[in-house]
Design a protein around this motif. Structure first.
Motif, short mmCIF file in Angstrom:
data_model
loop_
_atom_site.label_atom_id
_atom_site.label_comp_id
_atom_site.label_asym_id
_atom_site.label_seq_id
_atom_site.Cartn_x
_atom_site.Cartn_y
_atom_site.Cartn_z
N ASP A 180 0.80 -1.23 0.00
CA ASP A 180 0.00 0.00 0.00
C ASP A 180 0.84 1.27 0.00
N VAL A 181 2.15 1.15 0.21
CA VAL A 181 3.02 2.34 0.17
C VAL A 181 4.13 2.17 -0.87
N PHE A 201 16.56 -3.11 -9.44
CA PHE A 201 17.08 -4.18 -8.59
C PHE A 201 16.25 -4.29 -7.31
N TYR A 202 16.01 -3.16 -6.64
CA TYR A 202 15.28 -3.20 -5.39
C TYR A 202 13.77 -3.35 -5.59
N THR A 203 13.30 -3.10 -6.79
CA THR A 203 11.91 -3.47 -7.11
C THR A 203 11.79 -4.99 -7.14
N ARG A 204 12.75 -5.65 -7.77
CA ARG A 204 12.73 -7.12 -7.81
C ARG A 204 12.87 -7.72 -6.41
N VAL A 205 13.71 -7.12 -5.58
CA VAL A 205 13.86 -7.60 -4.20
C VAL A 205 12.52 -7.54 -3.48
N ALA A 206 11.79 -6.42 -3.63
CA ALA A 206 10.50 -6.26 -2.95
C ALA A 206 9.49 -7.28 -3.45
N GLN A 207 9.53 -7.62 -4.73
CA GLN A 207 8.62 -8.62 -5.27
C GLN A 207 8.96 -10.01 -4.75
N GLN A 208 10.24 -10.29 -4.63
CA GLN A 208 10.67 -11.58 -4.08
C GLN A 208 10.25 -11.73 -2.63
N ARG A 209 10.43 -10.68 -1.85
CA ARG A 209 10.03 -10.75 -0.43
C ARG A 209 8.50 -10.84 -0.31
N ALA A 210 7.78 -10.29 -1.26
CA ALA A 210 6.32 -10.44 -1.25
C ALA A 210 5.93 -11.90 -1.40
N GLY A 218 0.52 -18.15 5.09
CA GLY A 218 -0.47 -19.22 4.88
C GLY A 218 -0.47 -19.83 3.50
N GLY A 219 0.23 -19.17 2.57
CA GLY A 219 0.35 -19.73 1.23
C GLY A 219 -0.99 -20.02 0.59
N MET A 220 -1.08 -21.16 -0.08
CA MET A 220 -2.29 -21.52 -0.81
C MET A 220 -3.43 -21.95 0.12
N ALA A 221 -3.12 -22.05 1.42
CA ALA A 221 -4.15 -22.44 2.39
C ALA A 221 -4.84 -21.23 3.00
N GLY A 222 -4.70 -20.08 2.36
CA GLY A 222 -5.41 -18.89 2.82
C GLY A 222 -4.51 -17.74 3.20
N GLY A 223 -3.28 -17.77 2.74
CA GLY A 223 -2.36 -16.68 3.05
C GLY A 223 -2.76 -15.39 2.37
N ARG A 224 -2.32 -14.29 2.94
CA ARG A 224 -2.64 -12.98 2.39
C ARG A 224 -1.90 -12.73 1.09
N ASP A 225 -2.57 -12.06 0.19
CA ASP A 225 -1.90 -11.62 -1.02
C ASP A 225 -0.96 -10.47 -0.69
N CYS A 226 0.10 -10.35 -1.45
CA CYS A 226 1.09 -9.30 -1.22
C CYS A 226 1.88 -9.12 -2.52
N GLN A 227 2.06 -7.88 -2.93
CA GLN A 227 2.80 -7.61 -4.16
C GLN A 227 4.22 -7.13 -3.89
N TYR A 228 4.40 -6.40 -2.79
CA TYR A 228 5.72 -5.87 -2.44
C TYR A 228 5.92 -5.99 -0.93
N ALA A 229 7.10 -6.42 -0.52
CA ALA A 229 7.39 -6.56 0.90
C ALA A 229 8.86 -6.27 1.16
N GLU A 230 9.19 -6.06 2.42
CA GLU A 230 10.58 -5.95 2.87
C GLU A 230 10.82 -6.99 3.95
#
Length: 244
Positions: A180-181, A201-210, A218-230
């Motif tokens: 969201d930010v 480079f750091y855009t790809r890092v954020a996508q990988q951490r997402a 929770g993964g496929m068992a109900g985990g939250r969606d996320c596009q970018y993370a740290e």
């Protein structure tokens, strides 16, 4: 006594806070925290190659880097940014620098802090900054240091992701959703014109951490969606009343 929630970033160079925890800064500002950033140096010697290739002088490089960091801080809604101008490659630490940072820590009274990985053979400025941050945290907790001042509690120190992660012995145990930010972090990265090669480079890092965030929530068992993370590695134990 103020109940304002605060956080403190101790960044070796003027751009480090942007790449490595810019999302956390923007996220917590949005949540109502006052986030203070301390840049120990401008990264003028070791992290400004493009500017040196353009024939800039030392003072010009420092001025440009300072302006870039200020613009990035504004994009992240940083509460306050301070520059200690300690020089880089190498950063040199001493009692005067310790006292400055201890004063800042006691003034901010952070709920938590950020700094670099514990090991970085590619850039010893980074790992020495974390050792310095831990030392200053310790001093700020000491009742006998400048008696009469408010001492520091026990804020967590989160180590943000190093550039060559696999070589640094850095093991993340906290993932923060910054989707969201993300627009704020990307805008802040694009303020750092001296290091354009790191934007994607750091855009790809954020996508990988997402991806790791989704898997560990929770993964496929109900985990939250996320596009970018740290990702962060916490140093100290977490004290809880209930396990989850």
């Amino acid at each position: 006594m103020s109940d304002q929630k605060t956080a403190l970033v101790i960044s070796a160079h003027a751009a480090d806070f942007v790449w490595r925890c810019g999302g956390a800064i923007a996220k917590h500002q949005k949540l109502g925290y006052d986030v203070t950033v301390v840049c120990l140096s401008y990264g003028e010697r070791g992290e400004s190659a493009r500017l040196w290739k353009e024939g800039k002088t030392l003072d010009e490089v420092k001025s440009i880097r300072k302006k870039e960091a200020e613009d990035a801080a504004k994009a992240l809604d940083v509460h306050d940014i301070e520059f200690l101008d300690m020089g880089d490659y190498p950063l040199r630490f001493g009692q005067e620098a310790e006292e400055k940072v201890v004063d800042i820590i006691r003034k901010v009274q952070p709920n938590f802090m950020f700094s670099h990985s514990k090991w970085d053979p590619y850039n010893t400025d980074h790992m020495k900054t974390t050792d310095f941050a831990l030392t200053c945290r310790m001093i700020a907790q000491a009742w006998g240091h400048n008696p009469g001042e408010k001492v520091l509690g026990a804020p967590q120190l989160y180590l943000f992701e190093p550039h060559q992660t696999e070589q640094m012995g850095w093991k993340p145990n906290v993932f923060l959703d910054i989707t969201d930010v993300w627009d704020k972090k990307r805008a802040a990265m694009e303020c750092m014109n001296g290091q354009v090669h790191l934007w994607d480079f750091y855009t790809r890092v954020a996508q990988q951490r997402a991806n790791h965030f989704k898997r560990n929530s929770g993964g496929m068992a109900g985990g939250r969606d996320c596009q970018y993370a740290e990702g962060f590695e916490s140093i100290f134990p977490t004290c809880v009343d209930e396990l989850s």
